[in-house]
Design a protein around this motif. Structure first.
Motif, short mmCIF file in Angstrom:
data_model
loop_
_atom_site.label_atom_id
_atom_site.label_comp_id
_atom_site.label_asym_id
_atom_site.label_seq_id
_atom_site.Cartn_x
_atom_site.Cartn_y
_atom_site.Cartn_z
N ARG A 56 0.81 -1.22 0.00
CA ARG A 56 0.00 0.00 0.00
C ARG A 56 0.85 1.27 0.00
NH1 ARG A 56 -5.20 1.51 -1.41
NH2 ARG A 56 -5.68 3.48 -0.38
N ALA A 57 1.93 1.26 0.73
CA ALA A 57 2.78 2.46 0.79
C ALA A 57 3.37 2.78 -0.57
CB ALA A 57 3.89 2.28 1.83
N TRP A 58 3.62 1.74 -1.37
CA TRP A 58 4.15 1.94 -2.73
C TRP A 58 3.18 2.76 -3.57
CZ3 TRP A 58 9.03 1.01 -3.64
CH2 TRP A 58 9.50 0.90 -4.95
N TYR A 59 1.90 2.46 -3.38
CA TYR A 59 0.85 3.21 -4.08
C TYR A 59 0.72 4.62 -3.52
CZ TYR A 59 -3.99 4.53 -5.21
OH TYR A 59 -5.12 5.20 -5.62
N GLU A 60 0.65 4.74 -2.21
CA GLU A 60 0.45 6.04 -1.58
C GLU A 60 1.57 7.02 -1.94
OE1 GLU A 60 -2.11 7.00 0.05
OE2 GLU A 60 -3.16 5.16 0.64
N ASN A 61 2.77 6.51 -2.14
CA ASN A 61 3.90 7.38 -2.46
C ASN A 61 4.03 7.66 -3.96
OD1 ASN A 61 5.22 8.07 0.07
ND2 ASN A 61 5.56 5.88 0.29
N GLY A 62 2.98 7.29 -4.73
CA GLY A 62 2.98 7.59 -6.16
C GLY A 62 1.65 8.12 -6.63
N LYS A 63 0.90 8.77 -5.73
CA LYS A 63 -0.40 9.33 -6.09
C LYS A 63 -0.52 10.74 -5.53
CE LYS A 63 -4.12 8.20 -3.83
NZ LYS A 63 -5.24 7.58 -3.08
N GLU A 64 -1.52 11.47 -5.97
CA GLU A 64 -1.83 12.81 -5.50
C GLU A 64 -0.57 13.68 -5.42
OE1 GLU A 64 -4.06 11.72 -1.92
OE2 GLU A 64 -5.92 12.27 -2.98
N LEU A 65 -0.23 14.19 -4.24
CA LEU A 65 0.91 15.10 -4.12
C LEU A 65 2.25 14.39 -4.06
CD1 LEU A 65 -0.61 17.72 -1.63
CD2 LEU A 65 -0.34 17.91 -4.12
N HIS A 66 2.26 13.08 -4.34
CA HIS A 66 3.50 12.32 -4.49
C HIS A 66 3.63 11.76 -5.91
CE1 HIS A 66 4.12 12.51 -0.16
NE2 HIS A 66 2.89 12.07 0.01
N LYS A 67 2.79 12.23 -6.83
CA LYS A 67 2.73 11.63 -8.16
C LYS A 67 4.04 11.76 -8.92
CE LYS A 67 0.92 9.19 -11.16
NZ LYS A 67 0.66 7.77 -10.81
N LYS A 68 4.80 12.78 -8.69
CA LYS A 68 6.04 12.97 -9.44
C LYS A 68 7.02 11.82 -9.22
CE LYS A 68 5.85 18.03 -9.45
NZ LYS A 68 6.52 19.28 -8.97
N ASN A 69 6.88 11.10 -8.10
CA ASN A 69 7.74 9.93 -7.87
C ASN A 69 7.58 8.91 -8.98
OD1 ASN A 69 8.84 10.85 -5.44
ND2 ASN A 69 7.26 9.87 -4.19
N THR A 70 6.35 8.74 -9.47
CA THR A 70 6.10 7.79 -10.56
C THR A 70 6.99 8.09 -11.76
OG1 THR A 70 3.79 7.57 -9.85
CG2 THR A 70 4.32 6.85 -12.08
N PHE A 71 7.09 9.35 -12.11
CA PHE A 71 7.81 9.75 -13.31
C PHE A 71 9.32 9.67 -13.12
CE2 PHE A 71 3.99 12.70 -13.01
CZ PHE A 71 3.13 11.77 -13.56
N SER A 72 9.80 10.17 -11.99
CA SER A 72 11.24 10.13 -11.74
C SER A 72 11.72 8.70 -11.52
CB SER A 72 11.62 11.03 -10.57
OG SER A 72 10.93 10.65 -9.39
N ASP A 73 10.85 7.84 -10.95
CA ASP A 73 11.20 6.42 -10.81
C ASP A 73 11.44 5.79 -12.18
OD1 ASP A 73 10.85 6.69 -8.09
OD2 ASP A 73 9.12 5.34 -7.96
N PHE A 74 10.56 6.09 -13.12
CA PHE A 74 10.68 5.50 -14.46
C PHE A 74 11.98 5.93 -15.14
CE2 PHE A 74 9.92 5.08 -19.00
CZ PHE A 74 9.29 3.85 -19.10
N VAL A 75 12.30 7.21 -15.04
CA VAL A 75 13.55 7.70 -15.62
C VAL A 75 14.74 7.02 -14.94
CG1 VAL A 75 15.02 9.73 -15.92
CG2 VAL A 75 12.55 9.90 -16.33
N ALA A 76 14.68 6.85 -13.62
CA ALA A 76 15.76 6.18 -12.90
C ALA A 76 15.94 4.75 -13.39
CB ALA A 76 15.48 6.19 -11.40
N CYS A 77 14.83 4.06 -13.69
CA CYS A 77 14.90 2.68 -14.20
C CYS A 77 15.56 2.65 -15.57
CB CYS A 77 13.51 2.07 -14.27
SG CYS A 77 12.77 1.70 -12.66
#
Length: 282
Positions: free
Chosen positions: A88-109
């Motif tokens: 669940r924390a993985w989801y919570e840290n990639g939604k709403e005001l944490h959404k930018k993590n999704t994008f920077s994670d992908f670039v890091a990969c």
């Protein structure tokens, strides 16, 4: 479950890699490739991502993907935050005001796979659809230099306009995922900082294929149409060698064409574009 026909799993290999995000979080990556490929920075690669709605992108068998692997492409799934792969924390840290993590994670990969030799730095492709299409638009703005080609399928690239309109059938329920920019100024500003349409820049971009369907009721065809128009007007890259293409299916919905063979024909056309940009022509 056994696969019927002449499929031989011994022709392929798979492995797990871990990228490190900007904040130090380790991001899992699932790889599959033709047996014999070595991390010597010579193979083309495609990185796939979604990262929304707590949806786990579990690795799965795909008949259509075999022809891509047989052409020497390394296929990677980036299990970025916003998905449900790591709880669940993985989801919570990639939604709403944490959404930018999704994008920077992908670039890091993507950068991890290049730095560790799994993908030729000049032949990195990226693919994602729907909310994953928003991901594609966001990473194109965030790190255009990393990717050679991007395929954004039914992409949610004009997200701020859509989420600001509560009269649309899906908008209000979407506020749980993205936040409510109508009543919350902080959400509005945060979304405006990452939504693809608003953040197209006058720099060199990868080749981009945006695919949509006229009858898509989840992500209206107007979103990729507007996005492609802005890209063509703004980017400084050579659009002969790195074209920006919009393909609209006139009889299809959010899932593309119906029917097994029509769906495969559509997939083949899309992959031909991506593979051609990665230097694979046969």
């Amino acid at each position: 479950m056994p696969v019927l026909g002449d499929f031989d799993s011994s022709h392929y290999e798979q492995r797990r890699e871990w990228a490190v995000a900007q904040d130090g979080t380790r991001i899992p990556i699932s790889l599959v490739y033709k047996k014999g490929i070595q991390p010597d920075a010579s193979a083309p690669g495609i990185v796939y991502g979604y990262g929304s709605y707590e949806h786990a992108m579990d690795p799965r068998f795909s008949i259509a993907r075999l022809s891509v692997l047989d052409r020497g492409v390394v296929w990677a799934i980036a299990h970025i935050r916003g998905g449900g792969e790591m709880g669940r924390a993985w989801y919570e840290n990639g939604k709403e005001l944490h959404k930018k993590n999704t994008f920077s994670d992908f670039v890091a990969c993507a950068k991890h796979l290049v730095e560790h030799g799994w993908i030729d730095p000049q032949r990195v492709g990226a693919m994602g659809g729907s909310a994953g299409g928003l991901l594609m638009g966001a990473v194109a703005n965030l790190a255009p230099e990393v990717f050679r080609v991007i395929h954004a399928d039914v992409p949610f690239v004009d997200a701020l306009t859509t989420i600001l309109n509560p009269d649309l059938p899906l908008t209000v329920m979407e506020w749980e995922e993205w936040g409510n920019p109508v009543d919350n100024a902080e959400v509005y500003q945060y979304m405006k900082e990452y939504t693809p349409y608003e953040n197209v820049r006058a720099v060199e971009y990868p080749a981009i294929l945006a695919t949509t369907s006229l009858n898509d009721t989840r992500v209206f065809y107007t979103e990729p149409t507007k996005w492609v128009a802005r890209l063509r007007e703004t980017v400084t890259s050579d659009q002969q060698s790195r074209p920006i293409v919009l393909r609209t299916e006139m009889v299809a919905g959010h899932g593309g064409k119906s029917g097994r063979y029509d769906a495969w024909h559509q997939y083949a056309w899309e992959m031909a574009f991506v593979l051609g940009q990665l230097g694979i022509t046969s």
